[in-house]
Design a protein around this motif. Structure first.
Motif, PDB file in Angstrom:
ATOM      1  N   GLU A   1     -10.944  -4.817  43.478  1.00 35.44           N
ATOM      2  CA  GLU A   1     -11.380  -5.596  44.773  1.00 35.44           C
ATOM      3  C   GLU A   1     -10.185  -6.551  44.962  1.00 35.44           C
ATOM      4  OE1 GLU A   1     -14.765  -7.620  43.031  1.00 35.44           O
ATOM      5  OE2 GLU A   1     -13.617  -9.388  42.716  1.00 35.44           O
TER       6      GLU A   1
ATOM      7  N   HIS B   1      -7.740  -9.372  44.769  1.00 32.96           N
ATOM      8  CA  HIS B   1      -7.431 -10.670  43.932  1.00 32.96           C
ATOM      9  C   HIS B   1      -6.242 -11.615  44.156  1.00 32.96           C
ATOM     10  CE1 HIS B   1     -10.485  -9.030  41.118  1.00 32.96           C
ATOM     11  NE2 HIS B   1     -10.527 -10.340  40.721  1.00 32.96           N
TER      12      HIS B   1
ATOM     13  N   THR C   1      -7.809  -6.267  38.593  1.00 26.36           N
ATOM     14  CA  THR C   1      -7.755  -7.332  37.705  1.00 26.36           C
ATOM     15  C   THR C   1      -8.941  -7.320  36.726  1.00 26.36           C
ATOM     16  OG1 THR C   1      -6.517  -8.827  39.234  1.00 26.36           O
ATOM     17  CG2 THR C   1      -7.944  -9.855  37.665  1.00 26.36           C
ATOM     18  N   ASP C   2     -10.392  -7.179  37.411  1.00 30.46           N
ATOM     19  CA  ASP C   2     -11.472  -7.464  36.680  1.00 30.46           C
ATOM     20  C   ASP C   2     -11.668  -6.433  35.549  1.00 30.46           C
ATOM     21  OD1 ASP C   2     -11.840  -9.278  38.350  1.00 30.46           O
ATOM     22  OD2 ASP C   2     -13.264  -8.369  39.449  1.00 30.46           O
TER      23      ASP C   2
ATOM     24  N   GLY D   1     -16.216  -8.134  33.766  1.00 28.65           N
ATOM     25  CA  GLY D   1     -14.867  -8.951  34.242  1.00 28.65           C
ATOM     26  C   GLY D   1     -15.235  -9.260  35.662  1.00 28.65           C
TER      27      GLY D   1
ATOM     28  N   HIS E   1     -11.453 -17.559  41.842  1.00 28.95           N
ATOM     29  CA  HIS E   1     -11.199 -16.220  42.254  1.00 28.95           C
ATOM     30  C   HIS E   1      -9.908 -15.806  42.006  1.00 28.95           C
ATOM     31  CE1 HIS E   1     -12.365 -11.864  43.013  1.00 28.95           C
ATOM     32  NE2 HIS E   1     -11.398 -12.049  43.849  1.00 28.95           N
TER      33      HIS E   1
ATOM     34  N   GLU F   1      -8.370 -16.135  35.456  1.00 29.40           N
ATOM     35  CA  GLU F   1      -7.895 -14.588  35.780  1.00 29.40           C
ATOM     36  C   GLU F   1      -6.437 -14.320  35.873  1.00 29.40           C
ATOM     37  OE1 GLU F   1     -11.295 -12.165  37.953  1.00 29.40           O
ATOM     38  OE2 GLU F   1     -10.478 -13.518  39.163  1.00 29.40           O
TER      39      GLU F   1
END
Ligand code: ZN
Length: 252
Positions: free
Chosen positions: A27, A29, A37-38, A119, A162, A167
């Motif tokens: 998704e 970022h 990233t997650d 994450g 976010h 992150e």
């Protein structure tokens, strides 16, 4: 051990205490951080957490078995980012079934303790349900809990946005080549201060583009690699502590 890199005979011959199942998302970022990233961050925390558990700075590590770190589940519950290109998602129903069945497949090899290492905020609710179902299912007789790394970093947790400071910091510490440093100023300038639009304790916004134009919440300039290393230390120590409790817990 990383399950995707060892052989089946390695697993057969190993003394595995518990599996970690990293769960991410693909998704947006922001303009500076990758879509993955997650999952990248979940894997980094899972691997550091496995090292912390196995090596156990508390002196109990000698008695411990290994952690089997499964490959990450890359697509999660992320429809809230549907306005941003490249974002992928599945329904919560599909996600729950897939994650649960993936965990159950490990039980058939005697690995009956699972920590879902998450994450992505959008996965939290569904993963809690997965852990409950997995643990209550008498046919498979496993026990699992869900762990979300950015909830386990002490007083840093309140800075979670976010693609913001936390992150970005963890990426800078673990996958620095994937952060577009030349876009961090732009990411910061277009960021929202907080997630959602709140009235009377209710978030009016169902999708992230309703409150952030470039997908960022929080200031990624406030997350350097040093902070990322501290986040990794804290999250992995929390995960190791949790894992010891999960392993020691009597079967439900
Ligand atoms: Zn994220």
């Amino acid at each position: 051990m990383r399950l995707s890199e060892v052989t089946w005979t390695d697993v057969r011959d190993a003394d595995v205490d518990v599996a970690f199942l990293p769960v991410g998302s693909t998704e947006q970022h922001g303009p500076h951080a990758p879509l993955g990233t997650d999952a990248l961050n979940a894997v980094a925390v899972a691997e550091a957490g496995a090292d912390a558990y196995e090596g156990a700075g508390d002196g109990q590590g000698a008695d411990r078995g290994e952690v089997a770190v499964a490959p990450p589940i890359p697509v999660g519950v992320a429809e809230e980012h549907r306005a941003f290109d490249g974002t992928m998602w599945v329904s919560p129903e599909t996600f729950r079934a897939y994650v649960r069945e993936a965990a159950e497949s490990l039980v058939s090899h005697g690995v009956d303790r699972v920590v879902f290492v998450n994450g992505h905020g959008g996965n939290v609710e569904a993963l809690a349900e997965v852990a409950r179902q997995f643990s209550r299912d008498d046919a498979h007789a496993g026990y699992g809990v869900a762990f979300t790394w950015f909830d386990a970093v002490g007083d840093h947790a309140s800075d979670m946005g976010h693609a913001g400071p936390l992150e970005t910091a963890l990426l800078r510490a673990t996958n620095p080549e994937l952060v577009r440093e030349e876009r961090v100023e732009e990411a910061s300038a277009g960021a929202a201060d907080r997630w959602g639009e709140w009235v009377a304790g209710v978030n009016l916004a169902h999708d992230s583009d309703e409150f952030t134009d470039n997908g960022v919440v929080g200031d990624p300039r406030e997350g350097d690699a040093e902070r990322g290393a501290e986040l990794l230390d804290r999250a992995s120590a929390s995960l190791a502590e949790l894992t010891a409790a999960v392993v020691d817990r009597d079967a439900v």
